[in-house]
Design an enzyme around this catalytic site. Structure first.
Site, short mmCIF file in Angstrom:
data_model
loop_
_atom_site.label_atom_id
_atom_site.label_comp_id
_atom_site.label_asym_id
_atom_site.label_seq_id
_atom_site.Cartn_x
_atom_site.Cartn_y
_atom_site.Cartn_z
N CYS A 11 51.46 -35.86 153.58
CA CYS A 11 51.53 -35.70 155.04
C CYS A 11 53.00 -35.59 155.42
O CYS A 11 53.84 -35.32 154.55
CB CYS A 11 50.81 -36.84 155.76
SG CYS A 11 51.49 -38.48 155.45
N ASN A 14 54.46 -39.86 155.21
CA ASN A 14 53.99 -40.69 154.07
C ASN A 14 53.92 -42.17 154.43
O ASN A 14 54.13 -43.04 153.59
CB ASN A 14 54.86 -40.47 152.81
CG ASN A 14 54.30 -41.08 151.54
OD1 ASN A 14 55.04 -41.54 150.68
ND2 ASN A 14 52.99 -41.08 151.38
N ARG A 17 48.83 -41.09 157.13
CA ARG A 17 47.67 -40.40 156.58
C ARG A 17 47.63 -40.36 155.05
O ARG A 17 46.59 -40.72 154.46
CB ARG A 17 47.61 -38.96 157.13
CG ARG A 17 47.33 -38.91 158.61
CD ARG A 17 47.60 -37.52 159.19
NE ARG A 17 49.03 -37.23 159.20
CZ ARG A 17 49.57 -36.09 159.55
NH1 ARG A 17 48.79 -35.08 159.91
NH2 ARG A 17 50.88 -35.93 159.55
N SER A 18 48.72 -39.93 154.41
CA SER A 18 48.62 -39.76 152.95
C SER A 18 48.52 -41.07 152.17
O SER A 18 47.76 -41.14 151.19
CB SER A 18 49.72 -38.84 152.40
OG SER A 18 51.00 -39.37 152.65
N ASP A 125 47.66 -36.21 163.12
CA ASP A 125 48.73 -37.21 163.01
C ASP A 125 48.46 -38.37 163.98
O ASP A 125 48.40 -38.15 165.20
CB ASP A 125 50.05 -36.50 163.35
CG ASP A 125 51.25 -37.40 163.18
OD1 ASP A 125 51.07 -38.62 162.99
OD2 ASP A 125 52.37 -36.87 163.26
P1 4NP Z 1 52.09 -39.45 158.76
O1 4NP Z 1 52.47 -39.88 160.26
O2 4NP Z 1 52.64 -38.05 158.56
O3 4NP Z 1 50.60 -39.48 158.75
O4 4NP Z 1 52.72 -40.48 157.83
C1 4NP Z 1 53.78 -39.83 160.73
C2 4NP Z 1 54.63 -40.87 160.46
C3 4NP Z 1 55.94 -40.85 160.96
C4 4NP Z 1 56.34 -39.78 161.72
C5 4NP Z 1 55.48 -38.73 161.99
C6 4NP Z 1 54.20 -38.76 161.48
N1 4NP Z 1 57.66 -39.77 162.26
O5 4NP Z 1 57.97 -38.83 163.00
O6 4NP Z 1 58.44 -40.68 161.97
#
Ligand code: 4NP
Length: 156
Positions: A11, A14, A17-18, A125
């Protein structure tokens, strides 16, 4: 392709989701020899445990998420048979990182493994969402991971 023996879930961060997909697949594939890991296309949270909200929601389903965030690298395309992105942006980024057209063929969307009746074409997300966002992600990932595992183990 021969039966996949290693899966990398990807994702953006990280941390939501992942690592959740990794934890769910580990719980489904306990008696198999499939290698499972996760990584992010972004590098904002390297070394961190999954987001506390995701850890809490996952723990309510009996899952302990203890992955430490890492970024995807071109060598992951040598180390893993399947590289599964959560949304279209992850997939586009993975295509840029893939070292060869052959490697690019390892990239798949998590949504390919959803039930036909599921009205999502990606795993959304949850980072800026509330509890429902995290629950939705876990629901979609449980469904997709189970279908993926069934596909791998039945060879279909
Ligand atoms: P993920 O979610 O891609 O599912 O791990 C997110 C985690 C952090 C951020 C964006 C999406 N961020 O912008 O910090």
């Amino acid at each position: 392709m021969a039966t996949p023996k290693s899966i990398l879930f990807v994702c953006l961060g990280n941390i939501c989701r992942s690592p959740a997909a990794e934890g769910i697949m580990r719980s489904i594939a306990t008696d198999s020899d499939i290698t499972i890991d996760s990584a992010g296309t972004g590098g904002y949270h390297i070394g961190q445990l999954p987001d506390k909200r995701m850890r809490i929601h996952a723990s309510q389903r009996g899952l302990r998420l203890d992955h430490h965030c890492r970024q995807v690298s071109p060598s992951d395309f040598e180390d893993f048979d399947l590289i599964i992105g959560m949304d279209g942006s992850n997939i586009a980024n993975l295509r840029r990182i893939a070292p060869s057209p052959e490697a690019e063929k390892k990239i798949h969307a998590m949504a390919e493994y959803f039930n036909p009746s599921t009205r999502w074409d990606h795993v959304p997300d949850p980072y800026y969402e509330g509890a429902e966002g995290f629950e939705l992600v876990l629901d979609l990932l449980e469904e997709g991971c189970q279908n993926l595992f069934n596909q791998i183990t039945t060879g279909k």
